[in-house]
Design a protein around this motif. Structure first.
Motif, short mmCIF file in Angstrom:
data_model
loop_
_atom_site.label_atom_id
_atom_site.label_comp_id
_atom_site.label_asym_id
_atom_site.label_seq_id
_atom_site.Cartn_x
_atom_site.Cartn_y
_atom_site.Cartn_z
N ALA A 1 0.84 -1.19 0.00
CA ALA A 1 0.00 0.00 0.00
C ALA A 1 0.88 1.25 0.00
O ALA A 1 0.63 2.19 -0.75
CB ALA A 1 -0.93 0.00 1.20
N LEU A 2 1.95 1.24 0.82
CA LEU A 2 2.87 2.38 0.86
C LEU A 2 3.53 2.58 -0.50
O LEU A 2 3.70 3.71 -0.95
CB LEU A 2 3.94 2.17 1.95
CG LEU A 2 3.43 2.24 3.39
CD1 LEU A 2 4.52 1.77 4.36
CD2 LEU A 2 2.97 3.64 3.75
N GLU A 3 3.87 1.47 -1.15
CA GLU A 3 4.48 1.53 -2.48
C GLU A 3 3.50 2.13 -3.49
O GLU A 3 3.88 2.96 -4.31
CB GLU A 3 4.91 0.13 -2.91
CG GLU A 3 5.65 0.08 -4.22
CD GLU A 3 6.05 -1.33 -4.59
OE1 GLU A 3 6.35 -2.15 -3.70
OE2 GLU A 3 6.01 -1.64 -5.79
N ALA A 4 2.24 1.72 -3.42
CA ALA A 4 1.23 2.25 -4.34
C ALA A 4 1.03 3.75 -4.14
O ALA A 4 0.82 4.49 -5.10
CB ALA A 4 -0.09 1.51 -4.15
N TRP A 5 1.12 4.21 -2.89
CA TRP A 5 0.97 5.63 -2.60
C TRP A 5 2.24 6.41 -2.95
O TRP A 5 2.21 7.63 -2.99
CB TRP A 5 0.64 5.85 -1.13
CG TRP A 5 -0.73 5.39 -0.72
CD1 TRP A 5 -1.86 5.42 -1.45
CD2 TRP A 5 -1.09 4.82 0.54
NE1 TRP A 5 -2.91 4.92 -0.74
CE2 TRP A 5 -2.47 4.54 0.51
CE3 TRP A 5 -0.40 4.52 1.70
CZ2 TRP A 5 -3.15 3.98 1.57
CZ3 TRP A 5 -1.07 3.97 2.77
CH2 TRP A 5 -2.44 3.70 2.70
N GLY A 6 3.35 5.71 -3.12
CA GLY A 6 4.62 6.38 -3.40
C GLY A 6 5.22 7.01 -2.16
O GLY A 6 5.98 7.97 -2.26
#
Length: 148
Positions: free
Chosen positions: A27-32
């Motif tokens: 999720a953190l990766e998707a949010w950048g």
């Protein structure tokens, strides 16, 4: 078998960002995001709602929703109730206070009457005792004379 999807969200105050992923790091990766938003308390897991349904419909994609911000909006607020009692409660308090005052006055009056009656009884007792002693002294004297 595909991992079970969870829905995560965070907000910057102006927008809500929601994503369906299998883990928090994804999720953190998707949010950048380079920082752990979950550790700071900014991000959390969602369990329902419109954003939840939209994220599940397109897993891995960030769903962005604008938050309503009303800067400068002026609203009239209702005045706060005073901390004091209501009129009905104040009337009841006043009535009970008056009854208590009346009771105290009646009690003082009754005690004063009892004290006066007790003093009168004490005075009568002294008179009766004095009469008894005087009469007994006279009879004792008469008895001595009669025996002599």
């Amino acid at each position: 078998m595909a991992p079970k999807l969870k829905v995560f969200t965070w907000s910057d105050g102006f927008h809500a960002f929601t994503v369906a992923s299998s883990s928090r790091p994804k999720a953190l990766e998707a949010w950048g995001s380079k920082q752990d938003l979950f550790a700071t308390g900014l991000a959390s897991q969602l369990s329902g709602g419109a954003d939840y349904d939209a994220a599940l419909a397109s897993p891995g994609e960030v769903i962005e929703r604008g938050l309503a911000v009303d800067i400068g909006k002026i609203e009239k607020t209702k005045p706060k109730k005073s901390a004091g009692p209501t009129k009905a409660r104040r009337a009841k308090i006043d009535k009970l206070q008056a009854a208590l005052t009346d009771l105290d006055e009646t009690h003082q009056s009754d005690v004063a009457d009892l004290d006066a009656r007790q003093e009168a009884l004490e005075a009568e007792r002294q008179r009766v005792e004095a009469d008894y002693e005087r009469t007994r002294k006279g009879l004792t004297s008469d008895l001595k004379k009669a025996r002599a």
